[in-house]
Design a protein around this motif. Structure first.
Motif, PDB file in Angstrom:
ATOM      1  N   VAL A 632       5.269   2.257  -3.500  1.00  0.00           N
ATOM      2  CA  VAL A 632       4.706   2.741  -2.232  1.00  0.00           C
ATOM      3  C   VAL A 632       5.330   1.987  -1.062  1.00  0.00           C
ATOM      4  CG1 VAL A 632       2.611   2.816  -0.823  1.00  0.00           C
ATOM      5  CG2 VAL A 632       2.543   3.573  -3.204  1.00  0.00           C
ATOM      6  N   ARG A 633       5.482   0.653  -1.192  1.00  0.00           N
ATOM      7  CA  ARG A 633       6.102  -0.138  -0.115  1.00  0.00           C
ATOM      8  C   ARG A 633       7.550   0.289   0.104  1.00  0.00           C
ATOM      9  NH1 ARG A 633       3.303  -4.505  -2.511  1.00  0.00           N
ATOM     10  NH2 ARG A 633       5.217  -5.178  -3.588  1.00  0.00           N
ATOM     11  N   ALA A 634       8.273   0.515  -0.992  1.00  0.00           N
ATOM     12  CA  ALA A 634       9.675   0.922  -0.859  1.00  0.00           C
ATOM     13  C   ALA A 634       9.787   2.272  -0.161  1.00  0.00           C
ATOM     14  CB  ALA A 634      10.328   0.978  -2.238  1.00  0.00           C
ATOM     15  N   LEU A 635       8.944   3.198  -0.510  1.00  0.00           N
ATOM     16  CA  LEU A 635       8.948   4.508   0.149  1.00  0.00           C
ATOM     17  C   LEU A 635       8.615   4.369   1.626  1.00  0.00           C
ATOM     18  CD1 LEU A 635       7.109   6.492  -2.663  1.00  0.00           C
ATOM     19  CD2 LEU A 635       9.417   6.994  -1.865  1.00  0.00           C
ATOM     20  N   ASP A 636       7.604   3.549   1.929  1.00  0.00           N
ATOM     21  CA  ASP A 636       7.184   3.352   3.318  1.00  0.00           C
ATOM     22  C   ASP A 636       8.302   2.731   4.150  1.00  0.00           C
ATOM     23  OD1 ASP A 636       5.043   3.354   5.381  1.00  0.00           O
ATOM     24  OD2 ASP A 636       5.337   1.181   5.269  1.00  0.00           O
ATOM     25  N   GLU A 637       8.973   1.720   3.580  1.00  0.00           N
ATOM     26  CA  GLU A 637      10.058   1.051   4.306  1.00  0.00           C
ATOM     27  C   GLU A 637      11.223   1.986   4.585  1.00  0.00           C
ATOM     28  OE1 GLU A 637      10.922  -2.113   1.678  1.00  0.00           O
ATOM     29  OE2 GLU A 637       9.159  -3.315   2.239  1.00  0.00           O
ATOM     30  N   ARG A 638      11.340   3.041   3.786  1.00  0.00           N
ATOM     31  CA  ARG A 638      12.445   3.980   3.956  1.00  0.00           C
ATOM     32  C   ARG A 638      11.980   5.290   4.593  1.00  0.00           C
ATOM     33  NH1 ARG A 638      12.889   0.574  -0.082  1.00  0.00           N
ATOM     34  NH2 ARG A 638      14.901  -0.158  -0.887  1.00  0.00           N
ATOM     35  N   GLY A 639      10.796   5.262   5.191  1.00  0.00           N
ATOM     36  CA  GLY A 639      10.344   6.381   6.016  1.00  0.00           C
ATOM     37  C   GLY A 639       9.644   7.511   5.292  1.00  0.00           C
ATOM     38  N   ILE A 640       9.178   7.282   4.048  1.00  0.00           N
ATOM     39  CA  ILE A 640       8.447   8.317   3.320  1.00  0.00           C
ATOM     40  C   ILE A 640       7.015   7.841   3.103  1.00  0.00           C
ATOM     41  CG2 ILE A 640       8.270   9.622   1.172  1.00  0.00           C
ATOM     42  CD1 ILE A 640      11.286   9.442   0.893  1.00  0.00           C
ATOM     43  N   ASP A 641       6.069   8.601   3.633  1.00  0.00           N
ATOM     44  CA  ASP A 641       4.654   8.250   3.518  1.00  0.00           C
ATOM     45  C   ASP A 641       4.108   8.746   2.187  1.00  0.00           C
ATOM     46  OD1 ASP A 641       2.194   7.289   4.190  1.00  0.00           O
ATOM     47  OD2 ASP A 641       1.637   8.962   5.488  1.00  0.00           O
TER      48      ASP A 641
END
Length: 736
Positions: A632-641
């Motif tokens: 989830v953190r990796a997705l968030d850091e790359r702009g995917i909620d």
């Protein structure tokens, strides 16, 4: 009053909500009075079928229907959808409703092709086989001829002509998707090795007489055939009609039933019945329809629909409300209607309802101790008991997992309360042998465990189920008339003893759905040891409706070389599972580092989102909660909620991250499995400190967990890992 029947909708154009609302209003009026002049129900000149009609939805849109005159003055109207005016006329002119002359099934035919279904007209298969594909067509290898498929089964000649040339199983699946409902299923069954007689039986046409007429009376009867109802749905009331028309996803509303499934919904059995089947074969759908049927036929009946945990129970209740919003849903034990609860919630409700008999039940199950049962025993209780009283244990027995299994499968179901009883009890199914001295040391730990729980006034979940079972039996009252159980393979002995106690032994008392290949909790159970006697009342579903043939084949390969047994201690063979859907092969992506793995996972999700995949239909499955939070953190850091889901409802508008365990019972259009490396699957903690004799079963559950994760995918499956792949992960040879 006229009867509305929803026929195949795949030929109609997509329409927006306002047009769907108008279509509902049109059909509602038609169902009330088909003579209203405002409906403009008009026969079509130059049509192939004199029964076809169009009706005015508004000035632009027209509905296409068939009018089939039923008994007396009642008429059936088979609704196919709405088109712009001129397109509706053109479609109506080429459509024909007929009775299959061989098997009596109602079919929709079009002038430009065979009886076709969801995917449109079948296309010709490849003319030259691939290098690794047999030279003889598949159906020829199996001894079938075109004439027998047409004359004995009733398949469309044009479809058979194409099918008899196919050499690749995946091409048969493509044809099956394009063919009409029952014909597509029949093709898949034939290629899977089933005989024509077996296919006829599974489709409910084993006793069919050839149709000698296409008159309205014959057609009206044909529309009620179990195989016809794969494509033609009878609308029972206005509320059902509104849901069918205004819901953009018609198939989701209808909750598809194969004739073989319908048989298990409608039949009665003289005692407990067990329905097994692989992931996606529709076991839960059968349970939902059966619960609905029982409730509608017996309004005063008290029906329990239960499963392993709260999450799955909530999902079943949601689906039951979609299937029939008017169905009576009970809220408490003893109420008429369908009570949908997880089995542990049922055990808690039983103790509340049978509070008078609980103290004696506690003594029967646990021996002399306080009858206070308000708390749940902590997860580290066995570890603490071993530390307190396990000094004399052999090293291989100093395992919380060993004690939990011994307690759940031997001590509790046999109501063992003293060492003398434990020294004599049979330990069926336990891999670790114990001499008298070892039993003495084990019992010291059991005593310490129970003593601490008694001081705290707590029960573990298996104890709670056992106490509840005894409390029901002592009360002399069975709170349910019918009990339907999903995911039976994950229930332990005490829970089965509770379920047996909840309903009197009589016809249709217990209906059980299970799949040994999806046992990811608990221990192997043989139902007959706990009072649930099937005695030959069991059947298996083999046709997968969810997963594509490519994904199913890969998931089943995860089980290769292992032995699974069902709840009657019989071996289960997953090789017979088959799918009527096709799609891309699974993608297996190896990366060089954890960071690269996360980058790859994000890239896959972004590609799916860019392709327009609905976000919440994307499932991202991980082995542990920590891995889920990292993703989830990796997705968030790359702009995917996205959202990590544990026990909450699924989010709208976001890809869903969850553990493989949490994904049980779910399905997604796209599934990405991350962390499929040697260090994560099998999980080290799942095997830690286990006696060697119990490691095999723990590995079996880890393999099942991976199978469960892979079979959550409807359309596309991607597996990614860094470093060495898991030993449980099949690797597809390059070029395969």
């Amino acid at each position: 009053m006229p009867q509305i029947i929803l026929g195949p909708q795949q030929h109609a154009p997509d329409i927006d909500g306002s047009v769907r609302g108008k279509a509902y209003a049109f059909l509602e009026k038609l169902a009330q009075d088909d003579t209203r002049p405002g409906l403009h129900m008009e026969p079509i000149g130059g049509s192939l079928d004199s029964r076809v009609r169009t009706g005015r939805v508004d000035q632009f849109w027209r509905a296409v229907l068939f009018k089939v005159q039923g008994q007396a003055d009642a008429a059936m109207y088979v609704y196919l959808g709405v088109w712009p005016h001129d397109d509706a006329i053109a479609f109506a002119q080429q459509a024909r409703l007929q009775v299959n002359p061989v098997n009596g099934i109602a079919e929709l035919l079009l002038a430009d092709g065979p009886a076709i279904g969801r995917g449109g007209s079948p296309s010709a298969p490849a003319t030259a086989p691939a290098p690794d594909v047999p030279s003889d067509p598949l159906l020829v290898q199996l001894g079938h001829t075109a004439s027998t498929l047409v004359e004995d089964l009733g398949l469309d000649p044009a479809l058979v002509e194409l099918a008899m040339e196919v050499r690749d199983p995946d091409e048969i699946t493509v044809l099956a998707e394009a063919a009409a409902g029952w014909q597509g299923v029949a093709l898949v069954d034939l290629v899977a090795g089933r005989s024509i007689e077996q296919v006829r039986e599974s489709l409910g046409i084993d006793d069919a007489e050839p149709a000698t007429s296409d008159d309205d009376a014959t057609l009206a009867k044909a529309l009620t055939h179990p195989a016809s109802r794969m494509e033609f749905a009878f609308v029972e009331d206005d509320a059902a009609l509104r849901r069918a028309i205004e819901d953009a996803d018609f198939e989701a509303w209808r909750v598809f039933l194969h004739p073989e499934q319908r048989k298990y919904v409608e039949r009665s059995w003289n005692g407990p019945f067990r329905l097994s089947g692989g992931a996606g074969t529709g076991k839960t759908v059968v349970l939902l329809h059966r619960a609905r049927r029982l409730a509608r036929e017996h309004p005063e009946a008290r029906i329990l629909l239960t499963t392993f945990n709260k999450t799955l129970a909530e999902a079943m209740q949601r689906d039951l409300r979609v299937l029939d919003p008017a169905l009576a849903i009970a809220e408490r034990l003893g109420e008429p209607g369908v009570l949908v609860r997880g089995v542990d919630a049922v055990a808690r409700a039983v103790r509340q309802a049978c509070s008078r008999t609980v103290p004696a039940a506690v003594t029967t199950v646990l021996g002399s101790r306080t009858s206070e049962v308000g708390q749940v025993t902590g997860r580290n209780a066995w570890r603490d008991a071993i530390a307190t009283a396990g000094a004399g244990l052999a090293a291989e027995l100093r395992s919380a997992a060993f004690f939990e299994a011994e307690y759940v499968t031997v001590v509790l179901p046999n109501r063992v309360t003293t060492y003398e009883e434990y020294a004599k009890v049979r330990r069926q199914g336990r891999g670790v042998s114990l001499d008298r001295q070892a039993r003495s040391e084990v019992w010291k730990v059991v005593t310490a465990y129970r003593l601490e729980a008694g001081i705290r006034g707590s029960l573990d979940f298996s104890e709670a189920a056992a106490v509840s079972a005894e409390a029901v039996l002592a009360s002399g009252d069975h709170p349910f008339d019918h009990v339907l159980v999903d995911e039976g393979q994950d229930l332990g002995p005490a829970r089965w003893q509770l379920l047996r106690a909840l309903v009197e032994e009589k016809p249709d008392d217990l209906f059980i759905a299970e799949d040994s290949h999806q046992r990811i909790y608990g221990h192997k159970v043989v139902l007959g040891r706990y009072g649930v006697r099937i005695v030959g009342r069991s059947q298996r579903l083999r046709l997968n409706y969810r997963t594509t043939a490519q994904n199913l084949r890969y998931a089943v390969s995860m089980l290769t070389g292992t032995e699974f047994v069902d709840l009657e201690d019989q071996a289960e063979d997953p090789s017979q599972y088959r799918s009527a859907r096709t799609g891309p092969p699974p993608s297996l992506l190896q990366t060089g580092s954890p960071t690269a793995e996360l980058d790859t996972a994000v890239a896959v999700v972004r590609t799916w989102l860019d392709e327009g995949v609905t976000p919440e239909t994307i499932g991202l499955l991980v082995r542990s909660e920590n891995a889920g939070e990292r993703l989830v953190r990796a997705l968030d850091e790359r702009g995917i909620d996205s959202r990590f889901v544990s026990d909450k409802s699924l989010p709208a508008g976001k890809p869903v991250v969850m553990t493989m365990h949490r994904a049980k019972g779910m399905e997604f259009s796209r599934v990405l499995i991350t962390g499929a490396d040697a260090g994560s699957v099998p999980a080290a903690y799942a095997l830690r400190d286990l006696p060697e004799a119990e490691r095999e079963d723990a590995l079996l559950k880890e393999r099942s967990l991976l199978y469960v994760a892979a079979t959550r995918a409807r359309d596309e499956l991607v597996v990614v890992w860094s470093g060495e792949p898991s030993e449980l992960l099949p690797i597809i040879p390059e070029g395969a």
